[in-house]
Design an enzyme around this catalytic site. Structure first.
Site, PDB file in Angstrom:
ATOM      1  CE  LYS A 213      -4.013   2.003   2.492  1.00 58.95           C
ATOM      2  NZ  LYS A 213      -4.678   1.750   3.902  1.00 58.95           N
ATOM      3  NE  ARG A 223      -6.206   9.199   3.084  1.00 61.78           N
ATOM      4  CZ  ARG A 223      -5.306   9.751   2.094  1.00 61.78           C
ATOM      5  NH1 ARG A 223      -4.526  10.755   2.669  1.00 61.78           N
ATOM      6  NH2 ARG A 223      -3.769   8.425   2.608  1.00 61.78           N
ATOM      7  CE  LYS A 236      -3.924   8.189   6.098  1.00 65.38           C
ATOM      8  NZ  LYS A 236      -5.404   6.999   6.370  1.00 65.38           N
ATOM      9  CD  GLU A 252       6.456  -3.585   3.970  1.00 71.06           C
ATOM     10  OE1 GLU A 252       5.737  -4.223   4.606  1.00 71.06           O
ATOM     11  OE2 GLU A 252       6.963  -2.344   5.104  1.00 71.06           O
ATOM     12  CE  LYS A 267      -6.520   1.638  -0.381  1.00 73.64           C
ATOM     13  NZ  LYS A 267      -7.296   1.661   0.301  1.00 73.64           N
ATOM     14  CB  SER A 293     -11.644   6.633  -3.970  1.00 78.76           C
ATOM     15  OG  SER A 293     -10.097   7.310  -3.563  1.00 78.76           O
ATOM     16  CE1 TYR A 332     -15.202   2.152  -3.312  1.00 80.78           C
ATOM     17  CE2 TYR A 332     -13.404   2.724  -4.867  1.00 80.78           C
ATOM     18  CZ  TYR A 332     -13.856   2.871  -3.655  1.00 80.78           C
ATOM     19  OH  TYR A 332     -13.140   2.786  -2.693  1.00 80.78           O
TER      20      TYR A 332
END
Length: 343
Positions: A213, A223, A236, A252, A267, A293, A332
């Site tokens: 991510k 968000r 972040k 990772e 992502k 999104s 979506y």
């Protein structure tokens, strides 16, 4: 007026001589032949549908930044899950928008067995037991600061966050979640969740790791959807992966597999096709992408302005993710694509 025809240079080769009679357009000449040699195909089995749930009754809240996407009360989420199952969509992923009064520094409301996400899981499983439910144990929808972990003195504390995310994962499994997909990117969370699930009798609950991510600019509309856009303090980057790094992403993913992940997720999706391909080639595990999104909203906005054919761009983007190596995509667009494929 004389039409000028350029003279063929002496000794010039014909196209057949140039190509050695290998003409790739032969198989592009007709629809039937293009279909016959198509290397990748998109099916309803590739789709996971992310939905947003809220408290209340019979309410569908539009999300301004995500046209045609809504926050749904649990009763309507159940109806959408029923629709998804009828379309053949294998799984849905649920994300909550929690009332501000329930959010705090540690995201403690995630540990309430009766919070909106767990009630939604139970209701959907009761009504549509055949559909898979994926839940996220990250804290960001539950914190007052919008971060995915517990904030202490300006620092996201790793180990305390892992303890809470792990406890939340067990509660979500008890509510009926089939897959836990922790998106917080804390070190050690996959192993801790696997141990806790097994110790509590949930050996059959799978883990889809948000293994790669990235600290991306493409999360903005999400968000807004979960109500963290105005809450987030800072960024972040101390726990999401630098989007300049590819080798780190592989490390990772390898670590998460070693700790017990069953599936990997990349992502965002489309800007990270190279990461998808590397993970699939090097690790040979079920690999998914989240068409986030921002990716969705860009296609919808450009289509609304008449700048692109939205339907074609939607399908092309999903097929690109499949071509890169995805076994499935969180998108979506899932119900729209499923309707098209069914038709």
């Amino acid at each position: 007026m004389n039409k000028f025809t350029p003279a063929k240079p002496a000794g010039a080769r014909s196209v057949d001589e140039i190509t050695g009679s290998r003409r790739f357009r032969r198989m592009r000449k007709a629809d039937w032949s293009r279909r016959l040699v198509q290397e990748n195909q998109l099916s309803v089995n590739d789709l996971i549908w992310p939905i947003f749930v809220i408290d209340g009754k019979n309410t569908r809240e539009p999300i301004a930044a995500m046209p045609d996407v809504y926050r749904l009360t649990i009763d309507l989420a159940v109806k959408e899950a029923e629709r998804a199952a009828k379309l053949g969509i294998p799984a849905i992923a649920t994300f909550p928008n929690v009332e501000l009064g329930l959010r705090d520094q540690t995201g403690s409301h995630i540990l309430d067995p009766d919070n909106v996400i767990n009630r939604a899981t139970r209701a959907i499983k009761d009504a549509v037991p055949e559909i898979g439910i994926i839940t996220d144990a990250a804290l960001d929808p539950f914190t007052s600061h919008g971060h995915d972990g517990i904030l202490r003195d300006g620092i996201i504390v790793n180990d305390e966050t892992v303890e809470q995310v792990t406890a939340a994962a067990v509660i979500q499994a008890a509510a009926g979640a089939d897959i836990i997909a922790p998106s917080d990117m804390m070190d050690g969370r996959i192993g801790a969740i696997r141990d806790a699930l097994d110790a509590n009798g949930f050996q059959d609950v799978a883990i889809m790791s948000y293994a790669t991510k990235f600290a991306s600019a493409f999360y903005g509309p999400y968000r807004e959807a979960v109500g963290t856009a105005g809450l987030l303090k800072g960024d972040k980057k101390t726990y999401y992966i630098d989007h300049a790094n590819s080798d780190e992403a592989v490390r990772e993913a390898e670590q998460d597999l070693a700790e017990g992940a069953d599936m990997l997720m990349v992502k965002p999706g489309l800007p990270y096709l190279d990461i998808i391909r590397r993970l699939k080639d090097e690790l040979r595990m079920p690999t998914f992408a989240y068409q986030v999104s921002g990716e969705y909203s860009m296609i919808k906005a450009a289509a609304a302005n008449g700048w692109i054919d939205g339907e074609k761009a939607m399908l092309e983007s999903l097929l690109a993710l499949k071509r890169a190596g995805c076994d499935g995509v969180l998108t979506y667009f899932a119900p729209v694509v499923a309707e098209m494929l069914k038709g």
